[in-house]
Every structure is written in C-alpha cells, then in structure tokens.
Design a protein around this motif. Structure first.
Motif, PDB file in Angstrom:
ATOM      1  N   ASN A 158       0.842  -1.203   0.000  1.00 39.90           N
ATOM      2  CA  ASN A 158       0.000   0.000   0.000  1.00 39.90           C
ATOM      3  C   ASN A 158       0.874   1.249   0.000  1.00 39.90           C
ATOM      4  N   PRO A 159       1.522   1.549  -1.109  1.00 39.66           N
ATOM      5  CA  PRO A 159       2.457   2.685  -1.143  1.00 39.66           C
ATOM      6  C   PRO A 159       1.789   4.027  -0.880  1.00 39.66           C
ATOM      7  N   LEU A 160       0.554   4.224  -1.326  1.00 40.08           N
ATOM      8  CA  LEU A 160      -0.100   5.505  -1.090  1.00 40.08           C
ATOM      9  C   LEU A 160      -0.468   5.679   0.384  1.00 40.08           C
ATOM     10  N   GLY A 161      -0.910   4.595   1.001  1.00 36.21           N
ATOM     11  CA  GLY A 161      -1.205   4.655   2.427  1.00 36.21           C
ATOM     12  C   GLY A 161       0.032   4.985   3.239  1.00 36.21           C
ATOM     13  N   ASN A 162       1.169   4.387   2.873  1.00 37.14           N
ATOM     14  CA  ASN A 162       2.412   4.677   3.586  1.00 37.14           C
ATOM     15  C   ASN A 162       2.894   6.097   3.334  1.00 37.14           C
ATOM     16  N   ALA A 163       2.683   6.600   2.112  1.00 43.31           N
ATOM     17  CA  ALA A 163       3.068   7.985   1.839  1.00 43.31           C
ATOM     18  C   ALA A 163       2.256   8.952   2.687  1.00 43.31           C
ATOM     19  N   ALA A 164       0.953   8.708   2.788  1.00 48.49           N
ATOM     20  CA  ALA A 164       0.109   9.560   3.621  1.00 48.49           C
ATOM     21  C   ALA A 164       0.539   9.470   5.083  1.00 48.49           C
ATOM     22  N   LYS A 165       0.809   8.242   5.544  1.00 49.32           N
ATOM     23  CA  LYS A 165       1.247   8.059   6.934  1.00 49.32           C
ATOM     24  C   LYS A 165       2.522   8.849   7.201  1.00 49.32           C
ATOM     25  N   ASN A 166       3.472   8.791   6.284  1.00 47.58           N
ATOM     26  CA  ASN A 166       4.743   9.476   6.486  1.00 47.58           C
ATOM     27  C   ASN A 166       4.579  10.989   6.500  1.00 47.58           C
ATOM     28  N   SER A 167       3.624  11.498   5.751  1.00 46.26           N
ATOM     29  CA  SER A 167       3.359  12.933   5.776  1.00 46.26           C
ATOM     30  C   SER A 167       2.932  13.374   7.171  1.00 46.26           C
ATOM     31  N   PHE A 168       2.011  12.631   7.766  1.00 42.31           N
ATOM     32  CA  PHE A 168       1.558  12.942   9.119  1.00 42.31           C
ATOM     33  C   PHE A 168       2.648  12.649  10.148  1.00 42.31           C
ATOM     34  N   ALA A 169       3.378  11.544   9.956  1.00 42.88           N
ATOM     35  CA  ALA A 169       4.423  11.168  10.918  1.00 42.88           C
ATOM     36  C   ALA A 169       5.508  12.231  10.985  1.00 42.88           C
ATOM     37  N   GLY A 170       5.826  12.859   9.859  1.00 39.02           N
ATOM     38  CA  GLY A 170       6.820  13.929   9.865  1.00 39.02           C
ATOM     39  C   GLY A 170       6.366  15.108  10.708  1.00 39.02           C
ATOM     40  N   ALA A 171       5.080  15.450  10.616  1.00 43.05           N
ATOM     41  CA  ALA A 171       4.549  16.547  11.418  1.00 43.05           C
ATOM     42  C   ALA A 171       4.543  16.194  12.898  1.00 43.05           C
ATOM     43  N   VAL A 172       4.212  14.943  13.217  1.00 42.58           N
ATOM     44  CA  VAL A 172       4.208  14.506  14.617  1.00 42.58           C
ATOM     45  C   VAL A 172       5.636  14.533  15.167  1.00 42.58           C
ATOM     46  N   ALA A 173       6.598  14.065  14.383  1.00 42.12           N
ATOM     47  CA  ALA A 173       7.994  14.060  14.824  1.00 42.12           C
ATOM     48  C   ALA A 173       8.515  15.468  15.070  1.00 42.12           C
ATOM     49  N   ALA A 174       7.923  16.443  14.382  1.00 45.25           N
ATOM     50  CA  ALA A 174       8.332  17.837  14.558  1.00 45.25           C
ATOM     51  C   ALA A 174       7.611  18.512  15.724  1.00 45.25           C
ATOM     52  N   GLY A 175       6.850  17.717  16.493  1.00 43.13           N
ATOM     53  CA  GLY A 175       6.203  18.262  17.672  1.00 43.13           C
ATOM     54  C   GLY A 175       4.734  18.587  17.502  1.00 43.13           C
ATOM     55  N   GLY A 176       4.130  18.107  16.416  1.00 46.74           N
ATOM     56  CA  GLY A 176       2.745  18.472  16.128  1.00 46.74           C
ATOM     57  C   GLY A 176       1.710  17.422  16.485  1.00 46.74           C
ATOM     58  N   ALA A 177       2.012  16.538  17.411  1.00 47.97           N
ATOM     59  CA  ALA A 177       1.113  15.413  17.702  1.00 47.97           C
ATOM     60  C   ALA A 177      -0.294  15.861  18.055  1.00 47.97           C
ATOM     61  N   GLU A 178      -0.424  16.962  18.808  1.00 50.39           N
ATOM     62  CA  GLU A 178      -1.734  17.394  19.280  1.00 50.39           C
ATOM     63  C   GLU A 178      -2.417  18.375  18.340  1.00 50.39           C
ATOM     64  N   LEU A 179      -1.755  18.745  17.261  1.00 48.81           N
ATOM     65  CA  LEU A 179      -2.406  19.597  16.263  1.00 48.81           C
ATOM     66  C   LEU A 179      -3.488  18.802  15.543  1.00 48.81           C
ATOM     67  N   TYR A 180      -4.396  19.502  14.891  1.00 47.38           N
ATOM     68  CA  TYR A 180      -5.487  18.843  14.186  1.00 47.38           C
ATOM     69  C   TYR A 180      -5.171  18.688  12.695  1.00 47.38           C
ATOM     70  N   VAL A 181      -5.882  17.780  12.054  1.00 49.94           N
ATOM     71  CA  VAL A 181      -5.578  17.368  10.678  1.00 49.94           C
ATOM     72  C   VAL A 181      -5.409  18.544   9.710  1.00 49.94           C
ATOM     73  N   PRO A 182      -6.289  19.553   9.679  1.00 56.51           N
ATOM     74  CA  PRO A 182      -6.095  20.634   8.707  1.00 56.51           C
ATOM     75  C   PRO A 182      -4.789  21.402   8.900  1.00 56.51           C
ATOM     76  N   MET A 183      -4.194  21.321  10.096  1.00 57.69           N
ATOM     77  CA  MET A 183      -2.954  22.042  10.366  1.00 57.69           C
ATOM     78  C   MET A 183      -1.747  21.380   9.719  1.00 57.69           C
ATOM     79  N   LEU A 184      -1.946  20.189   9.137  1.00 58.92           N
ATOM     80  CA  LEU A 184      -0.860  19.568   8.387  1.00 58.92           C
ATOM     81  C   LEU A 184      -0.382  20.488   7.278  1.00 58.92           C
ATOM     82  N   ALA A 185      -1.299  21.241   6.680  1.00 62.66           N
ATOM     83  CA  ALA A 185      -0.918  22.150   5.586  1.00 62.66           C
ATOM     84  C   ALA A 185       0.116  23.165   6.055  1.00 62.66           C
ATOM     85  N   THR A 186      -0.057  23.707   7.252  1.00 65.51           N
ATOM     86  CA  THR A 186       0.893  24.690   7.772  1.00 65.51           C
ATOM     87  C   THR A 186       2.270  24.069   7.937  1.00 65.51           C
TER      88      THR A 186
END
Length: 318
Positions: free
Chosen positions: A274-302
């Motif tokens: 599931n390469p697309l699922g993993n790509a999406a996961k990594n996009s969110f995981a990068g934001a979480v690793a940068a300290g954004g765990a408690e931010l909400y989904v639309p804030m991924l854009a920022t």
C-alpha cells in the motif's frame, strides 16, 4: 458516586429499560454520544474520569458514575467503548478491573473506537467464550455531530445483533450502515480514514506547491471550491488555512498516524502493498515528529508549507 439504589430507580422508570447501557470514554466524541443515549431515555452507567466537566454533565442528566470498567459491565447489557485505539480497548476489556471480570452472558460490547481489526477479532474470540458479543461501530464526522446526535457509524455485527442495537445507535447517529460481520466496521473505518487522510496529505502538499509557484490559498480555493474536486471534507479542511478555524476538524495528527499504521497492518495481513497509504502516513508522521502530535488534521498544511519555505499560517480568526 451515586448509590446503586438510584441506579435501580433509573432502570425502573426509564422508557427504554430493556437495555441497560454502559459507557466508557467521555472524550470529544464520547461525551456527545453518551449525552444523546441518556437524554433519549436509556439508563446509562459510565466510567468516571479525571476531566470532571463531562462527568458532572452526565450525572446532571441522570447517568450513574462508577469507578471501574468492571462496575460498568456489572450494571449493563450493552457497553459502549469510545477510546483512542486498540491498546486502550484491550486494557478496558482485559486489564485489572476490566470488563471481562463481570460481563454478563448475553451482553454486548460495542467498540466505537478506530481499532486494528486484528485486535478486534482476537477480542471477539475471547468474549465469545463468555457468551458475550463484540460489535464494532466506529464513527465518522466530528464532535459537533456527536453532540447533535448526527454521527455516521459503520457497524460490524450479525443481522440479529444489528437489529438489537439499532434503536440505541439511532439515539446518536444520523446514518447507521450495517457493513458486515464483526471486524468489518473497523476494516471499513480504516478505508474511510485512508481516503480522508489521504486527501488531507494531498491538499497540504498542493497548497505548499501552490505557494512555491506564487498561488495563494485563496486563489487555489477559488478554483477548487464548487468544482469537480470539491467535497465536504475539502471545505472542512480549508477552514483552517483560509479562516484560522482551529476547531474545523478536531482530529489530532497523532490519531491520524495511528489510523494509517492500522491500515498498514491490515494491508500486511492480506499480503497487499500500500504505497499511497504509507506515503500519507509518512506525511503525518513527519509533522508529529516535529512536535505536532496534538495539532489537528487541517494544520498539516501549515507544517508542510513551513518545511518547504511557504508561510501557510492562517489569518487570525476574528
């Protein structure tokens, strides 16, 4: 805690005393669900929590608070669990003072969490041995719809069990879809979240690239909105970037990573890449690793904008 005699009185006077409802997980979604169940006539026992606001509200509505999951099970024929994910569900069922200690034969455990189907099926097999049925009824939409009683739910249960639970589900869901047997609700929920979170990753990257080539979020939106690529999720997602509405979609980036990790596990269990699922996961995981765990989904854009040198900070909400 309210006395057991008060609970018994509530059972006797309720217009829906045929089922005695237990509830564990008065969080952002659970509070609204529990509120609708008790307001619409079902007797309800809930597990207390440190956040006293939801608990005190439920007591004021006539619900009974107890201090362990085992006490919830002892007082209930249908127990709803609305927690973060499989690890928490497993602890509620199997842990010290958990449901398994006192579940009644013939009772039902309804998991409204977004859980790993592999865990769901293992728990279901354990409970069958106790003559208890596990049903999965994960949720879609937001805390606003939970409070209004208009959530979507996708239910994994036998036909007979679905018919038994439908009147209770109707108290808090505007759309109840019977998708199959136990486990199918969680499987379908992961597919649903793959689509929504995949969209979120796409929107975030598209907005960042738009900024890099000189197209503002407002100009981007003027083309997408009301066109073929518009949808309800897009409109909710964009309320953060365009309006600074931080509560537009109150679903954390950490939960997004969890759900896409469960999706990966489900794909692995059937031998699918599931390469697309993993790509999406990594996009969110990068934001979480940068300290954004408690931010909400639309804030991924920022976040995606920031790491690419694009300022997608929304205007301050007035």
């Amino acid at each position: 805690m309210q006395h057991a005699n008060e609970w018994a009185r509530k059972m006797a006077t309720s217009t829906n005393a045929g089922e005695q409802i237990g509830f564990i997980g008065l969080g952002l979604m659970g509070h609204g669900i529990a509120r609708n169940i008790v307001d619409k006539g079902y007797p309800l026992t809930f597990l207390g929590r440190k956040n006293r606001g939801p608990a005190e509200d439920m007591i004021a509505r006539g619900a009974i608070e107890v201090s362990t999951a085992a006490e919830v099970a002892a007082r209930s024929t249908v127990i709803f669990i609305c927690v973060t994910g499989s690890r928490q569900v497993e602890d509620v069922v199997r842990g010290a003072g958990g449901l398994k200690d006192t579940l009644k034969p013939g009772s039902v455990v309804v998991d409204c969490s977004t859980s790993d189907p592999v865990s769901t099926m293992a728990l279901a097999a354990e409970l069958v041995a106790l003559d208890v049925t596990l049903v999965d009824a994960p949720l879609s939409r937001t805390p606003k719809e939970a409070w209004e009683g208009t959530l979507d739910t996708m239910v994994g249960a036998s036909d007979a069990m679905f018919a038994r639970l439908k009147p209770v589900l109707d108290t808090w869901a505007g759309r109840v879809v019977h998708v199959g047997q136990t486990g199918d609700g969680h499987r379908m929920k992961l597919l649903n979240n793959f689509l929504s979170l995949g969209y979120a990753a796409l929107y975030s990257e598209a907005l960042a690239l738009a900024g890099k080539v000189g197209i503002s979020p407002a100009r981007f939106d003027s083309v997408i909105r009301n066109g073929r690529m518009d949808c309800g999720f897009y409109q909710t997602f964009m309320r953060w970037t365009l309006e600074g509405d931080r509560d537009a979609h109150k679903f954390s980036l950490a939960n997004a990573v969890k759900d896409l990790t469960y999706l990966e596990s489900m794909a692995d269990s059937v031998g699918m890449v599931n390469p697309l699922g993993n790509a999406a996961k990594n996009s969110f995981a990068g934001a979480v690793a940068a300290g954004g765990a408690e931010l909400y989904v639309p804030m991924l854009a920022t976040h995606v904008g920031r790491i690419n040198g694009v300022d997608l900070t929304p205007p301050e909400k007035t």
